[in-house]
Design an enzyme around this catalytic site. Structure first.
Site, PDB file in Angstrom:
ATOM      1  N   CYS A  65       0.582  -1.039   0.080  1.00 41.93           N
ATOM      2  CA  CYS A  65       0.376  -0.287  -0.295  1.00 41.93           C
ATOM      3  C   CYS A  65       1.019   1.606  -0.654  1.00 41.93           C
ATOM      4  CB  CYS A  65      -1.021  -0.373   1.470  1.00 41.93           C
ATOM      5  SG  CYS A  65      -2.598   1.017   0.807  1.00 41.93           S
ATOM      6  N   HIS A 103      -3.659  -5.140   0.049  1.00 41.50           N
ATOM      7  CA  HIS A 103      -2.750  -5.594   1.205  1.00 41.50           C
ATOM      8  C   HIS A 103      -3.597  -6.862   0.785  1.00 41.50           C
ATOM      9  CE1 HIS A 103      -3.277  -1.875   3.263  1.00 41.50           C
ATOM     10  NE2 HIS A 103      -4.206  -1.666   2.781  1.00 41.50           N
ATOM     11  N   GLU A 108      -2.564  -9.162   3.195  1.00 44.57           N
ATOM     12  CA  GLU A 108      -2.389  -9.843   4.380  1.00 44.57           C
ATOM     13  C   GLU A 108      -4.045  -9.282   4.809  1.00 44.57           C
ATOM     14  OE1 GLU A 108      -2.535  -5.093   5.211  1.00 44.57           O
ATOM     15  OE2 GLU A 108      -1.700  -6.774   4.031  1.00 44.57           O
TER      16      GLU A 108
END
Length: 209
Positions: free
Chosen positions: A80, A191, A193
């Protein structure tokens, strides 16, 4: 190999920390410049402005550390904001220099009535033709679906190096960068994650020794 996670105090990287713990990765958090082995991977996550990110890296000495690490061939992975500051500059923060590890700039996502900005949501990834035969360059195992990645951003990377864009997402104006790579440096605009099992598989693959 140790995963070194840069700590931006103005953003919460709980999701990334949870991934690292759940998947049993050895990691430590970097708040100030410290010794990093060339075999280590430096993770540069972040949510915030380009200016905030670069000011923090400069004030803590982490900027110089990251440049030395990448110059020695060490792996740097930006997520990001962390991806955006891999570039030279951003129209979000005029006059602020980025790390310059991948030549190029960030610009605001083009305005279009059918596409909301900030861009928040789940999008499929599109691979350029030169990657179709070798998704390994993205660090993406072939078993991963390309439709399960979560984005939150208002600016988009525009690298000036040919073939630096290794994945994109669809926008009414055309395909925009979702992942970029040059040498040992890679950036994900989305993202992983926060992208469930597909994101976890992607990160595990990229972080493998």
């Amino acid at each position: 190999m140790v995963i070194q996670v840069v700590n931006f105090p103005f953003c919460n990287f709980y999701s990334l920390e949870r991934f690292l713990r759940v998947e049993s990765h050895e990691f430590r958090v970097l708040s100030v410049a410290d010794s990093v082995s060339v075999s280590d991977t430096v993770l540069l996550p972040g949510v915030g402005t380009f200016r905030q990110g670069m000011e923090h890296l400069h004030e803590t000495g982490l900027e110089s550390m990251l440049l030395r690490h990448a110059s020695a061939g060490g792996r740097v992975i930006g997520i990001c904001l962390g991806m955006q500051i891999l570039l030279d500059a951003s129209s979000e923060s005029p006059g602020v220099e980025g790390l310059g590890l991948i030549p190029g700039v960030c610009e605001r996502i083009p305005a279009d009535p059918s596409f909301s900005v900030p861009h928040i949501g789940w999008n499929p990834l599109v691979l350029p033709d030169f990657l179709h035969a070798s998704v390994r360059q993205l660090g993406m195992p072939s078993s991963v679906s390309f439709s399960d990645f979560y984005f939150v951003h208002s600016f988009v990377a525009k690298p000036s190096v040919a073939d630096a864009i290794i994945a994109s997402f669809e926008h009414p104006s055309g395909h925009l960068a979702a992942a970029i790579s040059l040498g040992s440096v890679i950036g994900f605009q989305f993202h992983p994650e926060k992208s469930g099992s597909a994101g976890y598989r992607l990160l595990n693959h990229v972080l493998a020794p």
